[in-house]
Design a protein around this motif. Structure first.
Motif, PDB file in Angstrom:
ATOM      1  N   ASP A 226      31.061  -5.818  -0.579  1.00 40.09           N
ATOM      2  CA  ASP A 226      31.019  -7.195  -0.090  1.00 40.09           C
ATOM      3  C   ASP A 226      32.334  -7.513   0.612  1.00 40.09           C
ATOM      4  OD1 ASP A 226      28.476  -7.701  -1.072  1.00 40.09           O
ATOM      5  OD2 ASP A 226      29.236  -8.344  -3.030  1.00 40.09           O
ATOM      6  N   SER A 227      32.239  -7.986   1.841  1.00 37.72           N
ATOM      7  CA  SER A 227      33.432  -8.326   2.605  1.00 37.72           C
ATOM      8  C   SER A 227      33.078  -9.453   3.574  1.00 37.72           C
ATOM      9  CB  SER A 227      33.961  -7.085   3.345  1.00 37.72           C
ATOM     10  OG  SER A 227      35.180  -7.369   3.996  1.00 37.72           O
ATOM     11  N   TYR A 228      33.377  -9.269   4.846  1.00 39.70           N
ATOM     12  CA  TYR A 228      33.111 -10.347   5.793  1.00 39.70           C
ATOM     13  C   TYR A 228      32.964  -9.785   7.215  1.00 39.70           C
ATOM     14  CZ  TYR A 228      38.091  -9.839   6.940  1.00 39.70           C
ATOM     15  OH  TYR A 228      39.319  -9.346   7.313  1.00 39.70           O
ATOM     16  N   ILE A 229      32.400 -10.616   8.097  1.00 41.05           N
ATOM     17  CA  ILE A 229      32.314 -10.300   9.517  1.00 41.05           C
ATOM     18  C   ILE A 229      33.519 -10.931  10.203  1.00 41.05           C
ATOM     19  CG2 ILE A 229      30.925 -10.447  11.617  1.00 41.05           C
ATOM     20  CD1 ILE A 229      28.499 -10.998   9.843  1.00 41.05           C
ATOM     21  N   PRO A 230      34.366 -10.150  10.865  1.00 46.08           N
ATOM     22  CA  PRO A 230      35.567 -10.705  11.496  1.00 46.08           C
ATOM     23  C   PRO A 230      35.291 -11.197  12.919  1.00 46.08           C
ATOM     24  CG  PRO A 230      35.620  -8.333  11.659  1.00 46.08           C
ATOM     25  CD  PRO A 230      34.334  -8.676  10.961  1.00 46.08           C
ATOM     26  N   PHE A 231      34.724 -12.379  13.048  1.00 47.66           N
ATOM     27  CA  PHE A 231      34.421 -12.896  14.376  1.00 47.66           C
ATOM     28  C   PHE A 231      35.693 -13.113  15.189  1.00 47.66           C
ATOM     29  CE2 PHE A 231      30.535 -14.315  12.118  1.00 47.66           C
ATOM     30  CZ  PHE A 231      29.603 -13.698  12.934  1.00 47.66           C
ATOM     31  N   ARG A 232      35.564 -13.062  16.477  1.00 46.84           N
ATOM     32  CA  ARG A 232      36.711 -13.192  17.374  1.00 46.84           C
ATOM     33  C   ARG A 232      37.414 -14.533  17.236  1.00 46.84           C
ATOM     34  NH1 ARG A 232      37.702  -9.890  21.273  1.00 46.84           N
ATOM     35  NH2 ARG A 232      39.481 -10.340  22.595  1.00 46.84           N
ATOM     36  N   SER A 233      36.666 -15.564  16.898  1.00 46.60           N
ATOM     37  CA  SER A 233      37.232 -16.901  16.746  1.00 46.60           C
ATOM     38  C   SER A 233      38.175 -16.996  15.547  1.00 46.60           C
ATOM     39  CB  SER A 233      36.115 -17.931  16.579  1.00 46.60           C
ATOM     40  OG  SER A 233      35.391 -17.682  15.379  1.00 46.60           O
ATOM     41  N   GLY A 234      38.136 -15.982  14.690  1.00 45.55           N
ATOM     42  CA  GLY A 234      38.926 -16.018  13.458  1.00 45.55           C
ATOM     43  C   GLY A 234      38.090 -16.374  12.243  1.00 45.55           C
TER      44      GLY A 234
END
Length: 265
Positions: A226-234
């Motif tokens: 389990d982690s996260y999606i690092p979108f460009r917007s931050g």
């Protein structure tokens, strides 16, 4: 177009380069230098031309694409419908799109993607196996696998690139700030989302050094956590990350949490 192409593929003895041509009676295959063009189908002389200077996986997809042209020209009903519905440059665009659909259906039959998704789940390993077994590029595989994934997943291929080559918006991205133009950072090269996902992960998006994707590239060890999606917007959207590293790149899926159905906690 997908049905026509799938039926064609099922009639073949194999899916190697020469077997792909077996269903086209009298059509010859020729490899030659073609400059910027990947390939062409000449219906008058019944020959498929493939650029001999492109990568083997690109040649393979181009061949399937040109077979799509031949199949389309051989189906009077579909061809008539297209000419009734479109014209000019729009007709050409639609035909090219349909031939890409045909190529995917020929090289990556639904039985194969179903097998891989059932065996490995919608993760980086399934993407890696599709690339290997279908002998196609990562871009071709990722779009097809995403289209046939019925759970909310974003697939991505990540690799190192120079900071100066990273198409950052505006003044740049804080995660690559302070790095010299010759430094290499891990970024998204290509991504595609399942039909149920409304978000996208843009090419050029940097991957933080402590993210599971970066760790997998550094260690060469697959992981799922389990982690996260690092979108460009931050923005960091929670996701289950499945990572499969290969030399010089990482194949990854970001599975979004599904909303609980009525009555679930």
């Amino acid at each position: 177009m997908r049905v026509i192409a799938a039926e064609y593929a099922q009639s073949l003895a194999g899916l190697d380069t020469h077997s792909l041509m077996d269903g086209l009676d009298g059509v010859k295959l020729t490899f030659m230098a073609m400059g910027d063009r990947d390939g062409a189908y000449d219906p008058e002389h019944r020959v498929i031309l493939i650029n001999s200077q492109t990568r083997p996986d690109r040649q393979r997809f181009t061949l399937a694409h040109e077979i799509g042209h031949a199949l389309l020209l051989g189906d009077d009903d579909l061809l008539s419908d297209l000419h009734d519905s479109f014209e000019g440059s729009r007709l050409e665009e639609v035909i090219e799109t349909l031939c890409n659909v045909a190529a995917a259906a020929i090289l990556m039959p639904e039985a194969l993607t179903t097998e891989l998704l059932t065996r490995f789940g919608p993760g980086g390993r399934a993407l890696a196996e599709l690339i290997r077994r279908a002998d196609v590029s990562a871009s071709s595989a990722i779009y097809t696998l995403a289209e046939r994934t019925n759970v909310p997943v974003i697939y991505a291929v990540c690799a190192l690139s120079r900071v100066e080559d990273d198409p950052a918006d505006g003044a740049g991205d804080s995660r690559s700030a302070g790095k010299a133009p010759t430094d290499r950072v891990l970024t998204v090269r290509v991504s595609s989302a399942a039909p149920s996902v409304k978000y996208s992960l843009r090419p050029g998006t940097p991957i933080p050094d402590d993210h599971p994707v970066a760790v997998a590239l550094a260690t060469g060890i697959p992981s799922t956590e389990d982690s996260y999606i690092p979108f460009r917007s931050g923005r960091r959207m929670p996701a289950h990350v499945d990572v499969f590293p290969e030399p010089y790149r990482v194949l990854v899926s970001f599975a979004l949490p599904t909303r609980p159905s009525k009555g679930e906690v």
